[in-house]
Design a protein around this motif. Structure first.
Motif, short mmCIF file in Angstrom:
data_model
loop_
_atom_site.label_atom_id
_atom_site.label_comp_id
_atom_site.label_asym_id
_atom_site.label_seq_id
_atom_site.Cartn_x
_atom_site.Cartn_y
_atom_site.Cartn_z
N SER A 1 0.91 -1.17 -0.03
CA SER A 1 -0.13 -0.04 -0.04
C SER A 1 0.91 1.49 -0.02
O SER A 1 0.37 2.36 -0.12
CB SER A 1 -0.79 0.13 0.99
OG SER A 1 -0.18 -0.22 2.47
N LEU B 1 -11.17 -2.81 0.72
CA LEU B 1 -9.64 -2.33 0.48
C LEU B 1 -9.36 -1.65 -0.87
O LEU B 1 -9.86 -2.46 -1.83
CB LEU B 1 -8.54 -3.39 1.04
CG LEU B 1 -8.41 -3.85 2.55
CD1 LEU B 1 -7.40 -4.99 2.70
CD2 LEU B 1 -8.19 -2.71 3.56
N PRO C 1 -5.66 -9.47 0.13
CA PRO C 1 -4.78 -8.90 0.96
C PRO C 1 -3.80 -10.15 1.52
O PRO C 1 -4.37 -11.37 1.60
CB PRO C 1 -5.37 -8.11 2.18
CG PRO C 1 -6.89 -9.06 2.21
CD PRO C 1 -7.15 -9.32 0.67
N VAL D 1 -2.37 -6.42 7.39
CA VAL D 1 -3.47 -5.49 7.33
C VAL D 1 -3.48 -4.66 8.60
O VAL D 1 -3.45 -5.38 9.55
CB VAL D 1 -4.63 -5.97 6.68
CG1 VAL D 1 -5.68 -4.66 6.80
CG2 VAL D 1 -4.53 -6.73 5.43
N GLU E 1 -6.67 -5.92 14.42
CA GLU E 1 -7.52 -6.87 13.82
C GLU E 1 -7.77 -7.88 14.93
O GLU E 1 -6.80 -8.11 15.71
CB GLU E 1 -6.69 -7.46 12.76
CG GLU E 1 -7.34 -8.76 12.04
CD GLU E 1 -6.60 -9.46 10.66
OE1 GLU E 1 -7.36 -10.17 10.18
OE2 GLU E 1 -5.56 -8.84 10.71
N LEU F 1 -11.29 -9.21 9.05
CA LEU F 1 -10.64 -9.02 7.66
C LEU F 1 -11.01 -10.42 6.95
O LEU F 1 -10.63 -11.55 7.32
CB LEU F 1 -9.13 -8.92 7.66
CG LEU F 1 -8.66 -8.87 6.09
CD1 LEU F 1 -9.20 -7.70 5.27
CD2 LEU F 1 -6.88 -8.94 6.34
N GLY G 1 -10.84 -9.01 0.40
CA GLY G 1 -10.41 -7.65 0.96
C GLY G 1 -11.24 -6.69 1.63
O GLY G 1 -11.05 -5.50 1.52
N ILE H 1 -12.88 -5.37 5.06
CA ILE H 1 -12.66 -5.09 6.26
C ILE H 1 -14.05 -4.92 7.12
O ILE H 1 -14.70 -4.01 6.53
CB ILE H 1 -11.70 -4.11 6.54
CG1 ILE H 1 -11.19 -4.09 8.12
CG2 ILE H 1 -12.01 -2.70 5.89
CD1 ILE H 1 -9.74 -3.03 8.08
N ALA I 1 -5.99 2.46 5.82
CA ALA I 1 -5.26 0.89 6.07
C ALA I 1 -4.00 1.06 5.20
O ALA I 1 -3.93 1.75 4.21
CB ALA I 1 -6.36 -0.17 5.45
N TYR J 1 -1.22 -2.61 3.92
CA TYR J 1 -1.22 -4.02 3.64
C TYR J 1 -0.31 -4.12 2.77
O TYR J 1 0.16 -3.42 2.05
CB TYR J 1 -2.82 -4.25 3.19
CG TYR J 1 -3.23 -3.43 2.19
CD1 TYR J 1 -2.79 -3.48 1.00
CD2 TYR J 1 -4.29 -2.13 2.43
CE1 TYR J 1 -3.04 -2.66 -0.03
CE2 TYR J 1 -4.53 -1.13 1.54
CZ TYR J 1 -3.96 -1.46 0.32
OH TYR J 1 -4.56 -0.49 -0.56
N PHE K 1 -0.41 -7.27 -0.65
CA PHE K 1 -1.50 -7.93 -1.31
C PHE K 1 -0.97 -8.69 -2.50
O PHE K 1 0.11 -8.47 -2.98
CB PHE K 1 -2.61 -6.93 -1.90
CG PHE K 1 -1.97 -5.83 -2.83
CD1 PHE K 1 -2.10 -5.98 -4.37
CD2 PHE K 1 -1.44 -4.80 -2.34
CE1 PHE K 1 -1.58 -5.00 -5.06
CE2 PHE K 1 -0.87 -3.73 -3.32
CZ PHE K 1 -1.07 -3.94 -4.68
#
Length: 210
Positions: free
Chosen positions: A86, A112, A130, A135, A146, A152, A157, A159, A173, A175, A177
């Motif tokens: 990300s 996401l 993800p 994440v 989390e 998640l 993907g 949330i 967020a 992450y 992926f």
């Protein structure tokens, strides 16, 4: 869709050639001007897995993976080494990397996304695969945990927060992926002699919609 939640060996995808493609219909008018339209809301990625192979053991691993997916029948996860986080490639994942939504006081589930910006234009890419354990999220810069504040779904993907974020607050967020793909060929053609001479087999894979 038939999909196996397993990643193509990351050491084999390293060195693969590929990236995003867009489909655009271009009509040239009699005046010389053009009209352009795209039937795709989202880009699609293509890769050549053959370029990551470096030895006969790699070929054996590729063949086993191909057979276990029954060729094109089952999709799988793919690590795109050029774009799998990300944040910037030189950075570290943080909960403020991407703005995924703003709260409305009622909605608890959010997709996401990763935003690509250039100049005044941008594109929001849905992130549907993800990587587990990577994440991290925040609501109005307050980090959420989390399993405590949100759940998640690794297959979509999405949330889902325990409590809906308040209206107007920024939900962010960070992450890592994968890309959902499938093999784009019905056969793997391998010549040991050619491979030892430096010629890698052609093993195309293409992104699938999930």
């Amino acid at each position: 869709m038939s999909f196996h939640e397993v990643r193509f060996p990351a050491d084999l995808s390293f060195g693969a050639l590929g990236g995003p493609e867009r489909r655009t219909d271009v009509v040239e008018l009699s005046s010389g001007f053009e009209e352009r339209n795209s039937p795709w809301a989202h880009s699609r990625r293509r890769y050549d897995a053959g370029l990551g192979l470096r030895g006969l053991d790699d070929i054996e691993q590729l063949l086993a993976f191909f057979e276990a997916r029954h060729g094109q029948l089952y999709g799988f996860r793919w690590k795109d080494w050029a774009d799998y986080r990300s944040c910037r490639p030189s950075g570290s994942v943080s909960p403020g990397d991407q703005v995924i939504a703003r709260g409305d006081g009622a909605t608890r589930s959010f997709q996401l996304v990763k935003i690509y910006r250039s100049g005044g234009a941008s594109y929001a890419r849905p992130i549907t695969k993800p990587v587990a354990g990577t994440v991290i999220a925040a609501v109005q810069d307050v980090e959420m945990r989390e399993g405590v504040h949100f759940a998640l779904d690794l297959t979509t993907g999405i949330i889902t927060f325990t409590d809906p974020p308040l209206s107007g607050v920024e939900i962010t967020a960070g992450y890592e992926f994968d890309v959902p793909v499938r093999f784009d060929t019905e056969r793997i053609n391998v010549s040991v002699a050619s491979f030892q001479a430096g010629q890698a087999p052609d093993v195309p894979v293409v992104e699938v919609r999930v």
